[in-house]
Scaffold this active site. Structure first.
Site, PDB file in Angstrom:
ATOM      1  CB  CYS A  35      -5.790  -2.562   3.734  1.00 50.45           C
ATOM      2  SG  CYS A  35      -6.568  -0.249   3.957  1.00 50.45           S
ATOM      3  CG  ASP A  37      -5.619   0.132   7.289  1.00 51.93           C
ATOM      4  OD1 ASP A  37      -6.030  -1.160   8.130  1.00 51.93           O
ATOM      5  OD2 ASP A  37      -4.796   0.336   6.620  1.00 51.93           O
ATOM      6  CB  CYS A  60      -1.419   1.050   7.654  1.00 45.34           C
ATOM      7  SG  CYS A  60      -1.215   2.067   6.217  1.00 45.34           S
ATOM      8  CB  CYS A 104      -2.076   5.334   3.435  1.00 40.59           C
ATOM      9  SG  CYS A 104      -1.405   4.253   3.164  1.00 40.59           S
TER      10      CYS A 104
END
Ligand code: FES
Length: 127
Positions: A35, A37, A60, A104
């Site tokens: 992603c 991140d 995110c 995450c």
């Protein structure tokens, strides 16, 4: 049921402990290649207790909420306890994350463990 819990939304909208610590005792930065991140954690440690922790997350909403909650969970805790922090504990403290957002919370676990490793490496080197 809403996709995100009230706690996730609260920590996303009002993240705790955002920022950097100058002269931190340990810094850890990790990223997720899929992603893109990135999460960075700063630890201030005295007498083996996490006295302060701050984070910067370029990612995110779930990553921001996970970072925020993780800092709340480890602040004031002994290093020996912080070592055992898992992404599952972070996700549970947020009243859950959707399955596809669990990675995450993994970033939060990894960033804190990387910061602890940096702290211990500095001790080994006598800094
Ligand atoms: Fe990658 Fe949230 S989508 S950390």
């Amino acid at each position: 049921m809403a996709l995100y819990s009230d706690k996730v939304m609260d920590h996303f909208r009002n993240p705790r402990n955002v920022g950097i610590i100058e002269n931190a005792d340990g810094v850890g930065e990790v990223g997720n290649a899929k992603c893109g991140d990135i999460m960075k954690m700063y630890l201030k440690i005295e007498d083996d207790i996490v006295k302060d922790v701050k984070f910067e997350t370029f990612g995110c909403g779930s990553a921001i909420a996970s970072s925020s909650m993780a800092t709340e969970l480890i602040k004031g805790q002994p290093v020996s306890e912080v070592k055992n922090l898992t992404n599952k504990a972070v996700a549970e403290a947020l009243d859950g994350l959707p399955d596809y957002k669990m990675h995450c919370s993994v970033l939060a676990e990894e960033a804190i463990q990387a910061a602890l490793e940096d702290y211990q490496e500095r001790i080994r080197k006598g800094k």
